[in-house]
Design a protein around this motif. Structure first.
Motif, PDB file in Angstrom:
ATOM      1  N   ALA A 360       0.884  -1.356   0.186  1.00 51.95           N
ATOM      2  CA  ALA A 360      -0.129   0.237   0.032  1.00 51.95           C
ATOM      3  C   ALA A 360       0.770   1.329   0.132  1.00 51.95           C
ATOM      4  O   ALA A 360       0.759   2.319  -0.612  1.00 51.95           O
ATOM      5  N   PRO A 361       2.129   1.452   0.943  1.00 53.62           N
ATOM      6  CA  PRO A 361       2.676   2.694   0.762  1.00 53.62           C
ATOM      7  C   PRO A 361       3.421   3.288  -0.185  1.00 53.62           C
ATOM      8  O   PRO A 361       3.655   3.947  -0.721  1.00 53.62           O
ATOM      9  N   PHE A 362       2.943   2.099  -1.244  1.00 55.06           N
ATOM     10  CA  PHE A 362       3.849   2.534  -2.758  1.00 55.06           C
ATOM     11  C   PHE A 362       2.708   2.402  -4.124  1.00 55.06           C
ATOM     12  O   PHE A 362       3.298   2.297  -5.436  1.00 55.06           O
ATOM     13  N   ALA A 363       1.659   2.621  -3.392  1.00 55.92           N
ATOM     14  CA  ALA A 363       0.808   2.296  -4.043  1.00 55.92           C
ATOM     15  C   ALA A 363       0.186   3.280  -5.029  1.00 55.92           C
ATOM     16  O   ALA A 363      -0.001   3.441  -6.919  1.00 55.92           O
ATOM     17  N   SER A 364       0.802   4.694  -5.475  1.00 55.16           N
ATOM     18  CA  SER A 364       0.073   5.988  -6.322  1.00 55.16           C
ATOM     19  C   SER A 364       1.006   6.643  -6.126  1.00 55.16           C
ATOM     20  O   SER A 364       1.630   7.425  -4.942  1.00 55.16           O
ATOM     21  N   GLY A 365       2.844   6.471  -7.427  1.00 54.97           N
ATOM     22  CA  GLY A 365       3.160   7.690  -7.303  1.00 54.97           C
ATOM     23  C   GLY A 365       4.384   7.337  -8.214  1.00 54.97           C
ATOM     24  O   GLY A 365       4.466   6.369  -9.383  1.00 54.97           O
ATOM     25  N   MET A 366       5.662   7.688  -8.298  1.00 57.09           N
ATOM     26  CA  MET A 366       7.053   7.752  -8.894  1.00 57.09           C
ATOM     27  C   MET A 366       7.998   7.186  -8.083  1.00 57.09           C
ATOM     28  O   MET A 366       8.598   7.669  -7.169  1.00 57.09           O
ATOM     29  N   PHE A 367       9.514   5.448  -8.967  1.00 61.27           N
ATOM     30  CA  PHE A 367       9.913   5.711  -8.411  1.00 61.27           C
ATOM     31  C   PHE A 367      10.872   5.940  -9.097  1.00 61.27           C
ATOM     32  O   PHE A 367      11.287   6.743  -9.676  1.00 61.27           O
ATOM     33  N   VAL A 368      12.365   7.103  -8.153  1.00 66.37           N
ATOM     34  CA  VAL A 368      13.091   7.959  -8.208  1.00 66.37           C
ATOM     35  C   VAL A 368      14.486   6.746  -8.186  1.00 66.37           C
ATOM     36  O   VAL A 368      15.039   6.870  -6.981  1.00 66.37           O
ATOM     37  N   GLY A 369      15.613   6.744  -9.289  1.00 69.75           N
ATOM     38  CA  GLY A 369      16.611   6.210  -9.202  1.00 69.75           C
ATOM     39  C   GLY A 369      18.102   7.527  -8.691  1.00 69.75           C
ATOM     40  O   GLY A 369      18.066   8.272  -9.622  1.00 69.75           O
ATOM     41  N   GLN A 370      17.831   7.828  -7.335  1.00 69.28           N
ATOM     42  CA  GLN A 370      18.981   8.731  -7.400  1.00 69.28           C
ATOM     43  C   GLN A 370      20.785   8.959  -7.920  1.00 69.28           C
ATOM     44  O   GLN A 370      21.151   7.960  -6.470  1.00 69.28           O
ATOM     45  N   HIS A 371      21.880   8.895  -8.228  1.00 66.02           N
ATOM     46  CA  HIS A 371      23.039   8.363  -8.637  1.00 66.02           C
ATOM     47  C   HIS A 371      23.611   8.884  -7.878  1.00 66.02           C
ATOM     48  O   HIS A 371      24.861   8.294  -7.608  1.00 66.02           O
TER      49      HIS A 371
END
Length: 444
Positions: A360-371
């Motif tokens: 549920a915490p990751f149901a709606s949004g965007m994942f971002v990879g921070q180099h």
């Protein structure tokens, strides 16, 4: 458009030579800076810090010790889908579950380009683990038995030119090289492609201050969106060197005809559609040499025809006085980004949460990879975060998904780049220092 004049003292060779030596010795920043979080829809923007030399604080690339891995929150587990890759930068998940990995690095610089500054950046990149020749290939990974480990590895395409973004439209696989978008015939299940490339459109190349070119297909497959970074920090090479850059292109798949869809984006890399499939979002690496706490990298939706400030202003109408002559007409039209991701985080990877099974915490949004940062004290980035959305917009503070890429001694054990959600709902992360593809899934 007038040619900006870059007046910062860092352009003087003597100062740059000092910067080179201090960069290798890990010098302390010469001015005391106020640490600010720099995240959210309304980040704090401190006064630019004027220092004699640019801050250089790269985390030396060490790689993971035996058995080492990043750390996920409670309820999630981390495994390696594949190890022993060669600088894996970008990911694409095919409809049948196969995973494509662009093993790539910067193309060779043109003869005599860049001078002392190029040498400085070369040393920085070597310490960051990026100073190796490009493998110039796309590798296919297959986990046929579903245990989270790819038992099949095949070079799908070889002898490319610093490949990065990939997109599948029908039975054509599109690849963004550093200098062109090309395509190949592809059928479900292919593990090797030997057919020659068909060029769709050439892309700005040359000195390649920012060489990565990413791809995103429209829902109907008629268009490709191509991200093209700037050729400088703030236009110091002149705006003629920036034609077609710091922008996202819209390219017609049938003809190769293209136009600028969004501009003033210093280095847009990751792109993704929102949950509705109608709004294009990107993460952008902002400018340097204004201090450790400026300018925040950001996540933003991109409006058709929108201008986002670079190089004349940042985060809306905040004028960058280094760029001369000014362009108040363009500054007045600059769109404020939707969400700040922190200064110098190196936010590269972007994936919609659609289809993920992490809970549920990751149901709606965007994942971002921070180099991760190379010019900030303290370090920033070096992790994968999740930006929650509500009503189609970022809402609340970012949530850590993967951490532990920095050791207690300040070494980079790994650096996350591309992120993607696989066909079983796990999050995949390309780690170009650890040479691993990590897989984040829910605990059974």
């Amino acid at each position: 458009m007038p040619t900006p004049r870059f007046t910062a003292s860092a352009t003087r060779p003597a100062v740059l030579l000092v910067a080179c030596l201090l960069a290798l010795g890990g010098c302390a920043e010469s001015a005391r800076l106020t640490v600010t979080d720099g995240t959210g829809p309304n980040p704090t923007l401190p006064t630019p810090a004027k220092t004699l030399i640019p801050t250089v604080n790269i985390a030396p690339a060490k790689g993971w010790p035996a058995g080492g891995s990043p750390v996920a929150p409670a309820g999630l587990r981390v495994t390696a889908l594949a190890i022993g890759l060669d600088h894996p930068r970008w990911l694409m998940v095919l409809p049948n579950g196969d995973v494509l990995v662009a093993e790539s690095n910067a193309p060779p610089k043109p003869e005599g380009s860049g001078g002392i500054m190029a040498w400085v950046m070369g040393q920085v990149m070597k310490r960051a683990g990026a100073g190796v020749p490009s493998a110039n290939r796309i590798t296919l990974l297959r986990d046929a038995n579903g245990d989270g480990v790819a038992e099949t590895r095949s070079v799908l395409l070889r002898d490319l030119r610093s490949p990065f973004g990939m997109a599948l439209i029908g039975e054509r696989l599109y690849v963004a090289n550093a200098d062109a978008v090309v395509s190949y015939p592809y059928k479900t299940g292919d593990t090797v492609i030997t057919a020659p490339a068909t060029e769709l459109v050439q892309l700005p190349a040359g000195v390649n201050h920012h060489w990565t070119k990413n791809l995103l297909a429209s829902a109907d497959g008629s268009k490709l969106y191509v991200s093209v970074g700037s050729n400088s920090n703030v236009g110091e090479r002149g705006m003629q060197a920036e034609v077609g850059r710091a922008a996202i292109w819209e390219v017609d798949v049938k003809t190769g005809a293209h136009r600028i869809y969004g501009s003033g984006l210093r280095n847009p890399v990751g792109m993704a559609w929102d949950a509705s499939g109608k709004a294009l979002w990107t993460v952008v690496n902002e400018r340097d040499e204004l201090g450790s706490d400026l300018v925040p990298d950001y996540l933003t939706s991109v409006k058709d025809g929108g201008f986002y400030g670079w190089p004349y202003s940042y985060y809306g109408q905040t004028v960058d006085v280094r760029v001369q002559p000014p362009r108040p007409d363009l500054v007045a039209s600059a769109i404020k980004p939707d969400y700040a991701l922190g200064p110098h985080t190196g936010s590269l990877g972007l994936a919609s949460s659609s289809g993920n099974a992490l809970g549920a915490p990751f149901a709606s949004g965007m994942f971002v990879g921070q180099h991760g940062s190379w010019n900030r004290r303290p370090h920033s980035g070096y992790k994968v975060i999740f930006v929650p959305f509500q009503g189609g917009q970022p809402s609340g503070q970012p949530v850590d998904v993967l951490t532990g890429f920095l050791s207690a001694q300040g070494d980079a054990l790994g650096r996350p780049v591309g992120v993607a959600v696989d066909t079983r709902g796990a999050l995949l992360v390309a780690d170009d220092v650890g040479n691993v593809i990590w897989r984040v899934s829910a605990q059974p």
